[in-house]
Every structure is written in C-alpha cells, then in structure tokens.
Design a protein around this motif. Structure first.
Motif, mmCIF file in Angstrom:
data_model
loop_
_atom_site.group_PDB
_atom_site.id
_atom_site.type_symbol
_atom_site.label_atom_id
_atom_site.label_comp_id
_atom_site.label_asym_id
_atom_site.label_seq_id
_atom_site.Cartn_x
_atom_site.Cartn_y
_atom_site.Cartn_z
ATOM 1 N N GLU B 277 0.836 -1.203 0.000
ATOM 2 C CA GLU B 277 0.000 0.000 0.000
ATOM 3 C C GLU B 277 0.873 1.257 0.000
ATOM 4 O O GLU B 277 0.567 2.241 -0.686
ATOM 5 C CB GLU B 277 -0.957 -0.015 1.191
ATOM 6 N N TYR B 279 3.932 1.446 -1.227
ATOM 7 C CA TYR B 279 4.540 1.504 -2.568
ATOM 8 C C TYR B 279 3.551 2.095 -3.576
ATOM 9 O O TYR B 279 3.875 3.019 -4.317
ATOM 10 C CB TYR B 279 4.942 0.085 -2.983
ATOM 11 N N LEU B 280 2.328 1.587 -3.570
ATOM 12 C CA LEU B 280 1.331 2.039 -4.541
ATOM 13 C C LEU B 280 0.909 3.483 -4.293
ATOM 14 O O LEU B 280 0.560 4.200 -5.227
ATOM 15 C CB LEU B 280 0.112 1.105 -4.537
ATOM 16 N N THR B 281 0.939 3.899 -3.041
ATOM 17 C CA THR B 281 0.628 5.294 -2.721
ATOM 18 C C THR B 281 1.703 6.204 -3.316
ATOM 19 O O THR B 281 1.403 7.266 -3.883
ATOM 20 C CB THR B 281 0.539 5.481 -1.194
ATOM 21 N N ASP B 282 2.962 5.764 -3.222
ATOM 22 C CA ASP B 282 4.054 6.541 -3.804
ATOM 23 C C ASP B 282 3.962 6.555 -5.335
ATOM 24 O O ASP B 282 4.171 7.593 -5.970
ATOM 25 C CB ASP B 282 5.410 5.952 -3.366
ATOM 26 N N VAL B 283 3.619 5.411 -5.916
ATOM 27 C CA VAL B 283 3.454 5.302 -7.371
ATOM 28 C C VAL B 283 2.424 6.333 -7.849
ATOM 29 O O VAL B 283 2.656 7.083 -8.795
ATOM 30 C CB VAL B 283 2.969 3.881 -7.764
ATOM 31 N N ARG B 284 1.284 6.350 -7.167
ATOM 32 C CA ARG B 284 0.205 7.254 -7.560
ATOM 33 C C ARG B 284 0.656 8.717 -7.493
ATOM 34 O O ARG B 284 0.412 9.493 -8.417
ATOM 35 C CB ARG B 284 -0.986 7.048 -6.621
ATOM 36 N N LYS B 285 1.345 9.057 -6.402
ATOM 37 C CA LYS B 285 1.794 10.433 -6.211
ATOM 38 C C LYS B 285 2.794 10.824 -7.314
ATOM 39 O O LYS B 285 2.673 11.881 -7.935
ATOM 40 C CB LYS B 285 2.441 10.542 -4.824
ATOM 41 N N ARG B 286 3.755 9.942 -7.548
ATOM 42 C CA ARG B 286 4.758 10.213 -8.581
ATOM 43 C C ARG B 286 4.101 10.369 -9.953
ATOM 44 O O ARG B 286 4.388 11.312 -10.685
ATOM 45 C CB ARG B 286 5.767 9.055 -8.662
ATOM 46 N N ARG B 287 3.208 9.443 -10.278
ATOM 47 C CA ARG B 287 2.591 9.481 -11.603
ATOM 48 C C ARG B 287 1.749 10.733 -11.796
ATOM 49 O O ARG B 287 1.727 11.322 -12.877
ATOM 50 C CB ARG B 287 1.744 8.224 -11.832
ATOM 51 N N ASN B 289 2.264 13.620 -10.322
ATOM 52 C CA ASN B 289 3.200 14.736 -10.484
ATOM 53 C C ASN B 289 3.803 14.780 -11.888
ATOM 54 O O ASN B 289 4.195 15.844 -12.364
ATOM 55 C CB ASN B 289 4.339 14.637 -9.467
ATOM 56 N N MET B 290 3.904 13.627 -12.516
ATOM 57 C CA MET B 290 4.495 13.579 -13.855
ATOM 58 C C MET B 290 3.612 14.249 -14.900
ATOM 59 O O MET B 290 4.108 14.688 -15.925
ATOM 60 C CB MET B 290 4.739 12.127 -14.266
ATOM 61 N N GLY B 291 2.311 14.291 -14.639
ATOM 62 C CA GLY B 291 1.400 14.901 -15.601
ATOM 63 C C GLY B 291 1.419 14.159 -16.918
ATOM 64 O O GLY B 291 1.730 12.972 -16.976
#
Lengths: 298, 298
Positions: B277, B279-287, B289-291
C-alpha cells in the motif's frame, strides 16, 4: 420475469462504479414511459448522495446506519464495495434483504465470494457474482458517467445456487447499461484471466513509474510512457487487496512476463536483429488479432 | 531570418510522420495570405505522392531517382526516414542540397547522427538534429494528420556546427506545427531518456503481448491490457533498428525495471499489505506529479 423498468434498485457504495451504474440505469432503464422503478443509494459520503439526489440520479438516500431500511424494498441490490467489504456487507445485512431479491457485486477477484458468500445467503435471496470490466484513474461519484460502460465487457460467474431467472434478468440489465459483451465463466478462470489483463498490468505500470529517474521524465514523453502508466494513478488500498486476494495467479503471470522480458533482453544483448524483427512481427500480428475490448470492433 | 511562409520545404519520406509534417506546415504556415512557400515531397510510393498532391498538401512530387532536382530548390529539408537511412540519405545527396539549406531529421536515436553526419555536410548546409515526440500504431501517409503534433514535445539537439539562425527558424516552425514544448538537450541525454520513455515501453508492451495465453484474452479485458499494449502494434524493422542503436541505454533501463518488478513481486509473495500500500501510494503520487506530455496541462 419482472420488467427492469419497474424494479427498485439499491446501490451500496456510490463511487465511480456505483454512481455510473445508477446513471446508466436511470438513463437506459428508467427513462421509459410508464416506468415505475426507483433507485435508492447508500454511501458514507452524504455529499455524493446529495449530488446524486439533486441531479435526479437517485430517488432516496441512505447511510450505512439505516441501509437496512433501504434493502427491505430493493428488488436488485448492487454492492459496489471492495471484495472483503462486499462479503462483510452481505454477512452483516443478510436479514434485511427483501424476499426474492437479487444481490450482485462488482469486485475484481471472485474466489472469496464464490467460496464464502453462500453461507450468508437466505434461501429466498439470490446472489449473482459479476464483474463489470471498466475502470480508470478517476474515482468517486463526481467522476461517474452513465456512458462509462459503453462497449465494455461484463463477466458473469453463475453458481449452482443461482436461479435461471436471476441470470436472465442480470443479462438484460447489463445489456441495457451499454455493455456489449457478456462472458460467462467460472471463478477459477475469471481470477486467472483477470490477474493477467488487470492486475499484472497494474503491477507493470507501477514498477515502470518507480523505474523513472525523476518526475520530469514526461518532458521526454511521446505518449508511450504516458499510455503505459495512466493506470498507475492507482487506488492503493483497493489494489493491495486485489493483488493479495489473487496472489497465486498474479505471481504466475508476473513470472511468465519476466521470462518474455528476459527473452527480448537477450535478443538485444546479442544484437540479434533477425530474431528481434521476427519476434516483433509476431507481437504485432498477435496484438492486432486481439482487437480491443469492444466486441463490435471484432 | 527568412519568413517561414516564404520557404520551399522538401519532405523526404511521406509516411505518417512526413505526411503529418507536410499537412501541419500547409495548414499552419502556408495558409497565410501572400505566402509564397511551397512543399515538395519525395517518396517511393507514387500512390502517397498522388494522394498528397491531389489533396493540395504538396505542390510537386519526386521519387528517389530524381530527388536531387527537388533538393536543389529546398530551403528546409525534412528527412523522415529510419535512422540509418537518414544518414545514408545525407551521404548520398550531399552535393544536391541548396546552398544555405537547413536539413533536419525525425529519428528516435541520435548518437548515430550526432557522431557521423558532420563528415557528410557541406559547410554551406546546416543539419539540425531533432525529434518530434509523436507516434502510434498507425502508419503511412493515409493516416497522417495535420493535428498530429498538437500538445506534443519536440526535442532539439543543437550541435557546435549549428548556426543560431537555423535553431531559431526550427523553433518557430516547430511551434507553428502545434508542438507545445521544445526541450533542448545533448544526444547522450536524449538517447538515455528516450530509451526509457519510448524503447523500454515498447519492449514491455511486446513482452506483455507475448505473455498472453491466447489471442482471445481481450474477452477479459477492461482497458488496462489494451492500453498497455496498443503500442505493440509495432513497426518491426524500425523498432529493431531503434532497440539495437540504443542498446546500452535500453538494457540499463530494462534491468532497472526488472528490479522494480521483482520488488513488487516479493511484496506480494510476502503478503506485505502495508508495504504494498505504501509503494502504490508513492506510485500514484509520482505518476500524478508527472502529468502528461502536454505542457499546458502542467
């Protein structure tokens, strides 16, 4: 069989899925002259309920505290919750369902329900296990959409306890909501296939996002990275639950994928142009034959 | 600086890219009152040339046999060929370019050109290395589109030999064609980043298609598998060339991705819900931010 337009529908969980189901029923089933049907909904967010009631999507709102009052008048209950929560809901509210009611779910892994829901079912209530194959990065009632299901697949997992009439009614409702293909299968096959088309893809997209050197990588994007990682804007608690519920199937698919990836890597390492071109030609042919999720395209 | 609307443009290779460039110039640069500019094009397909001429997209057609006659009147030559073919074209036709001409390319890997093109250039001809970041499953002039570049990135790789005026003119043209972001970088960084955003994604999509048990897998599709593999409808000879030209960078990215994938796999194997959870929370945040690739969205 009862007419869809005269039923009282109960939506449990008015998020992107529950909201879209409510809107699809309102727009395609209850918009018929003389329709006497109703849509009731229960959610923890009073804001979503108010929005849906003001928008004419639902007729009456309930909260988890008084959902039993809703259930007693519903002919068809759509439980739009996470997998464990779906099972818990049925267990907790089994005595409240209307006699003759059909209860159905939307969750992405089916073993849990297929193996455990029966013990909580009254003999006069039918539970139809199903999976509307739609999703995306957006969440919540505000992003729900009555056209969300157009052209999509719906998987039904009929069980020995199901009445023929319940499956028939669900199929009619599903087609009315815009889905173009209904696939019937057992829960083993469902969980095996979905671990590939859905969970493995979310694992890959997530790993790809974490592989990026920084968040400004999209400066160098031409669409491929963006397409492969759109689903990585992921609902972390939901996908954690799905990954672990379907763990064995998912691990098998990850390992097959790793083998394929290694095969391509070796071809690149060996400068094997002829082998790569042959591989990519086969990839293209296979992918084109696969078509899209829209059956009418096939 | 010369006015874009008065230039004679030469397109070498009238496929999806060359065709879209011709249409974007026609629609955005030469549609100005009093424009005296022209678009000439060369292709091996007389069918594409006829279609483009009849459609008013190009003014005159040439074939590889008589392309020198085209080049002698072109102020700006867009070489829209595969990487090796681009270098070969410059080498073979170096004496035919008009004095003062700017020549530019579209290829997806830049080391080859940055290291080798200079030796074939006359001192009165400038070569601007560039990469319009657009692409898709469709190919050929018939699928070209004047709006193909709207909202896209364009990467320029200025070289010591470039005249300031050439880069300036290219930037104006690029903006006119609809691109919204121009990134300037060196060829090392370009090839490193593109191996990630483009080539790695094509490798992953291809391996995923080959991991599928059969071609009817899309019966169980909800969009994720389809989104991740759309780019696998791949041009096999082109991508074989790109993978091998950018081999070292691509292998590095594949290995990083494999490590991330293994990390997720281990978390699933260990039933580590909290770790997943997180890891996936970080994935979501990063993605998030990437726009997207559209700078105006940022």
């Amino acid at each position: 069989m009862s007419e869809l337009k005269d039923l009282t529908y109960g939506i449990v969980g008015l998020g992107i899925m529950g909201g879209s189901i409510a809107k699809a029923i309102r727009g395609n089933v209850l918009d018929i002259a003389g329709a006497r049907g109703k849509i009731l909904a229960c959610d923890i967010s009073t804001q979503s309920l108010e929005l849906a009631e003001k928008g004419g999507v639902i007729d009456e709102s309930f909260t988890p505290d008084n959902v039993d009052a809703m259930l007693k008048s519903c002919d068809l209950v759509y439980v739009c919750l996470y997998p464990h929560a779906t099972l818990d809901f049925v267990k907790l509210h089994k005595d409240a369902f209307k006699s003759g009611a059909i209860v159905t779910d939307i969750s992405g892994v089916k073993r849990l329900l297929a193996e455990d829901v029966k013990q909580y079912l009254r003999s006069d209530v039918d539970f139809v296990i199903g999976h509307p194959m739609a999703g995306g990065a957006k969440e919540g009632y505000v992003n729900s959409n009555g056209a969300y299901f157009e052209g999509r697949n719906y998987i039904l997992i009929p069980q020995p306890w199901n009445k023929a009439g319940s499956i028939e009614l669900m199929k009619n409702l599903i087609a009315s909501m815009g889905f173009t293909r209904i696939v019937e299968t057992d829960y083993h096959r469902h969980d095996h296939k979905i671990a590939f088309t859905s969970q493995l893809c979310h694992v890959i997209a997530s790993a790809l996002v974490e592989s990026a050197e920084d968040e400004s990588i999209t400066e160098f994007g031409g669409g491929s990275f963006e397409d492969l990682t759109r689903i990585a804007m992921i609902n972390a608690p939901l996908w954690t639950e799905l990954f672990l519920l379907d763990k064995e199937e998912l691990l098998g698919h990850i390992e097959n994928f790793e083998k394929q990836l290694d095969f391509v890597k070796q071809k690149i390492k060996q400068d094997d142009a002829a082998g790569l071109e042959k591989y990519l030609t086969d990839v293209r042919k296979r992918r084109m034959n696969m078509g899209t999720f829209v059956s009418k395209d096939k």
